[in-house]
Design an enzyme around this catalytic site. Structure first.
Site, PDB file in Angstrom:
ATOM      1  N   GLU A   1      -6.540 -11.760  -0.343  1.00  0.00           N
ATOM      2  CA  GLU A   1      -6.172 -10.737   0.631  1.00  0.00           C
ATOM      3  C   GLU A   1      -6.205  -9.364  -0.039  1.00  0.00           C
ATOM      4  OE1 GLU A   1      -3.632 -12.416   3.992  1.00  0.00           O
ATOM      5  OE2 GLU A   1      -2.284 -12.139   2.306  1.00  0.00           O
TER       6      GLU A   1
ATOM      7  N   LYS B   1       5.122 -13.047   9.517  1.00  0.00           N
ATOM      8  CA  LYS B   1       5.949 -12.070   8.793  1.00  0.00           C
ATOM      9  C   LYS B   1       7.335 -11.964   9.465  1.00  0.00           C
ATOM     10  CE  LYS B   1       1.701  -9.938   7.297  1.00  0.00           C
ATOM     11  NZ  LYS B   1       0.961  -8.755   6.878  1.00  0.00           N
TER      12      LYS B   1
ATOM     13  N   ASN C   1       0.462 -15.921   9.797  1.00  0.00           N
ATOM     14  CA  ASN C   1       1.591 -15.416   9.026  1.00  0.00           C
ATOM     15  C   ASN C   1       2.317 -14.419   9.929  1.00  0.00           C
ATOM     16  OD1 ASN C   1       3.369 -14.280   7.233  1.00  0.00           O
ATOM     17  ND2 ASN C   1       1.809 -13.247   5.979  1.00  0.00           N
TER      18      ASN C   1
HETATM   19  P1  PGA Z   1      -3.249  -8.803   8.816  1.00  0.00           P
HETATM   20  O1  PGA Z   1      -2.283  -9.509   7.748  1.00  0.00           O
HETATM   21  O2  PGA Z   1      -4.110  -9.880   9.412  1.00  0.00           O
HETATM   22  O3  PGA Z   1      -2.319  -8.156   9.804  1.00  0.00           O
HETATM   23  O4  PGA Z   1      -4.056  -7.800   8.055  1.00  0.00           O
HETATM   24  C1  PGA Z   1      -2.758 -10.524   6.900  1.00  0.00           C
HETATM   25  C2  PGA Z   1      -1.679 -10.969   5.939  1.00  0.00           C
HETATM   26  O5  PGA Z   1      -0.884 -10.138   5.500  1.00  0.00           O
HETATM   27  O6  PGA Z   1      -1.588 -12.162   5.609  1.00  0.00           O
END
Ligand code: PGA
Length: 257
Positions: free
Chosen positions: A170, A11, A9
């Site tokens: 999550e 983002k 992901n």
């Molecule tokens: P992270 O994010 O691995 O940076 O904690 C996970 C997510 O938000 O899907």
């Protein structure tokens, strides 16, 4: 056994040139691509979607998807993208109900359910995210919150859709914080989610839906998580932004599965 799925992901990160460089290196680092049951996915921002898709066009083992999807086919919804548009882009999946969307952009279980239904109805996979905040975790409300989010976010989905449904647990307190849930804490919730899936959607669907873990996963902690029965892959933020760290996480995760 449930087939695992490791999804990046990205983002709101990566410019086109960065995405191109990532894909080139990632292709050479990832030793195997499982074309029969793809176990890798990338959800880039839409601005570099076609760069990523082009890079993996000949690699059926890598799915390319979106980070959200609206339920209406078109219309006056500034800033949104529809399932029709994602099909037009040849997207394989969409993430819906990510905690950042729930926390900062007003998504509710009801809108998440509508988004998931639109994605599934168009033949894509939907990754539906659930997870409690730090406050809820500390108050011992994890299971209550997860149950409510899961049942609300999957309300009204047709039975036939479960083939393409993926759940992601999550914990909000673990996302981007470097604090991962221990494999034991995560498995307790995953086991609870598995039971809910079995109760609500029957043994057939309930057994087969992958439940990803997400929250500060990396190559160093993925093996312990993946060794647990109901942890079937990961939704990866920070560690998916560098080809070597994402490829290493996948290699370790596959070995431990
Ligand atoms: P992270 O994010 O691995 O940076 O904690 C996970 C997510 O938000 O899907």
């Amino acid at each position: 056994m449930v087939s695992p799925l490791f999804v990046a992901n990205w983002k709101m990160n990566m410019l086109k040139a960065e995405a191109e460089a990532f894909c080139k290196e990632f292709r050479s680092l990832l030793k195997e691509f499982n074309s029969r049951e793809p176990d890798v996915g990338i959800a880039p921002p839409l601005s570099c979607f076609s760069v990523v898709q082009r890079a993996f066009a000949e690699v059926p083992g890598v799915l390319v998807g979106a980070q959200n999807c609206h339920w209406m086919p078109s219309g006056a919804h500034t800033g949104e993208v529809s399932a029709e548009m994602l099909v037009d882009l040849r997207a394989d999946f969409a993430i819906v109900g990510h905690s950042e969307r729930r926390q900062f952009y007003g998504e509710t279980d009801q809108t998440v359910a509508q988004r998931a239904a639109a994605v599934l109805a168009k033949g894509m996979r939907a990754i539906v995210c659930v997870g409690e905040t730090q406050e809820q975790f500390e108050a011992g409300k994890t299971k209550e919150v997860v149950k409510q989010q899961l049942e609300g976010s999957l309300a009204g989905l047709a039975d036939a859709s479960f083939e393409r449904l993926v759940l992601a647990y999550e914990p909000v307190w673990a996302i981007g914080t470097g604090l991962t849930a221990t494999p034991e804490i995560a498995e307790e919730v995953h086991d609870f989610i598995r039971d809910l899936l079995l109760q609500n959607f029957g043994p057939e669907a309930g057994e087969r839906i992958p439940i990803q873990y997400g929250g500060s996963t990396k190559a160093d902690n993925i093996a312990g998580l993946m060794a647990k029965k109901n942890i079937n892959g990961a939704l990866v933020g920070g560690a998916s932004l560098k080809p070597d760290s994402f490829a290493a996480l996948i290699h370790k995760g596959r070995e431990a599965a």
